[in-house]
Design an enzyme around this catalytic site. Sequence first.
Site, short mmCIF file in Angstrom:
data_model
loop_
_atom_site.label_atom_id
_atom_site.label_comp_id
_atom_site.label_asym_id
_atom_site.label_seq_id
_atom_site.Cartn_x
_atom_site.Cartn_y
_atom_site.Cartn_z
N ASP A 31 2.26 3.32 -4.64
CA ASP A 31 1.89 2.75 -5.73
C ASP A 31 0.61 1.74 -5.18
O ASP A 31 0.44 1.58 -4.10
CB ASP A 31 2.76 2.09 -6.44
CG ASP A 31 3.90 3.18 -6.98
OD1 ASP A 31 3.30 4.27 -7.48
OD2 ASP A 31 5.20 2.91 -7.09
N HIS A 37 -2.35 8.64 -4.95
CA HIS A 37 -1.34 7.64 -5.72
C HIS A 37 0.13 8.50 -5.57
O HIS A 37 0.89 7.78 -6.40
CB HIS A 37 -1.86 7.76 -7.19
CG HIS A 37 -1.50 6.28 -7.52
ND1 HIS A 37 -0.26 5.66 -7.46
CD2 HIS A 37 -2.59 5.61 -8.33
CE1 HIS A 37 -0.51 4.44 -8.12
NE2 HIS A 37 -1.71 4.37 -8.84
#
Length: 477
Positions: free
Chosen positions: A452, A448
């Site tokens: 995104d 992450h």
Amino acid sequence: MAEVKEFTLPDLGEGLTEAEVVRWLVEVGEVVAVDQPVVEVETAKAMVEVPCPYGGVVTARYGAEGEELAVGAPLLTVAVGADASAPAAAEGSGSGGADGVVAEADGADAAEDGGAGETSGAVLVGYGTGAPPARRRRVRPTPVPAAAAGQVNGVASGYGRHAVTPEVPVRAEAAEPAPGPVPVISPLVRRLAWQNGVELRTLTGSGPDGLILRADVERAIGAAGAPAAAAEPSAAAASAPAGDAGEVRIPLRGLRGVVADKMSRSRREIPEATCWVDVDATELLAARRAMNAAGGPDAPKISLLALLARICTAALARYPELNARVDTEAREIVRLERVHVGFAAQTDRGLVVPVVRDAHARSAESLSEELGRLTGAARDGSLTPGELTGSTFTLNNYGVFGVDGSTPIINHPEAAMLGVGRIVPKPWVYEGELAVRQVTQLSLTFDHRVCDGGVAGGFLRYVADCVEQPAVLLRGV
């Protein structure tokens, strides 16, 4: 005079720091040629045969099978020169006056050996192909008691990380206990001495700086007439506490240790997230059948994994954020131009991840051939360290185990891994009607930090669209 040369474990590439001795290919007293493989080691998940850069007689081996050695640690010593074959020739001669051989470092005369007739052609990090190292050793005869006349002349197999070349009794000057700490590192050596009533302070070690080795203790046991049956316990037995019946302990070393360390590091450093989608793979299977039929009966078949790898390279071209790694020290995301696809392969020795180099530049047929070659090498343990490192994205087909889904751990330091479940017939709405279709589940685990959910979702959706409609790939041709 023969010169005894020490051969250390070289760096086998890719910055490896240690290796486990799997199998010795030579015995002490055996004559070896230049570049002859002498030991098989396992490192970075690969089985590697290590060639010796010297030719001569093996005088000592370092490390037992199953033991881990650090890069730069001694592997064996070889007597090189005109008299190198003398120990082997003396063996079995029936002479009662056998001579021992003591390999002694000559620090004062340490210089380049200009008389070496043969040089190694093997290029491994840690030793080259030119002149031998500056360190020199000389061989001198040492008298051995008549009781030892039947032994191999001056040749003894080493134990642990240090080997003892001479087969000589404990020196007389070591009879009086010396003050201060006992120079023993291995707890197994201490235990062997304690079990057989050997006072360690009465021994003079034959290891570096007087270090007491197991061979020293065993010679003392033999000289005292004590039973030498107190063999070194196995690694599992030595690590298991007494009284814990029914408990089995397996050391995390070798391949299992490499996997454990890498997976633990991945979970510690990477904030991973997973998204998944069910996909109708009926058209992909049909496309594969058509490709293989068009190639003819003698043409190599294109595997399903190759088609999935080709889809992934096309998806990474659209979403390059996932072909990346994070430099934690510089706090930077490093995007990579080339795509090296790793794929998880389960073998008898454990899980390995071979790497297809420059997968983005390969066709489906080329990918299939390389995947097949690497899979075969993984199963027979012949993969090189270079074929097991450097991947930028990993494809994990856990469907071969009969499972539908998973949340795979990212192969550190990569940024993503695509998992593929089993393909099974399921009821599916196709063109507005209920039908039985070949359905699979795709799961994407991603870092992450590099992107995104929008990027990850877009990547996974594109892969799913290509699986459901392989013609989508033609847009990029």
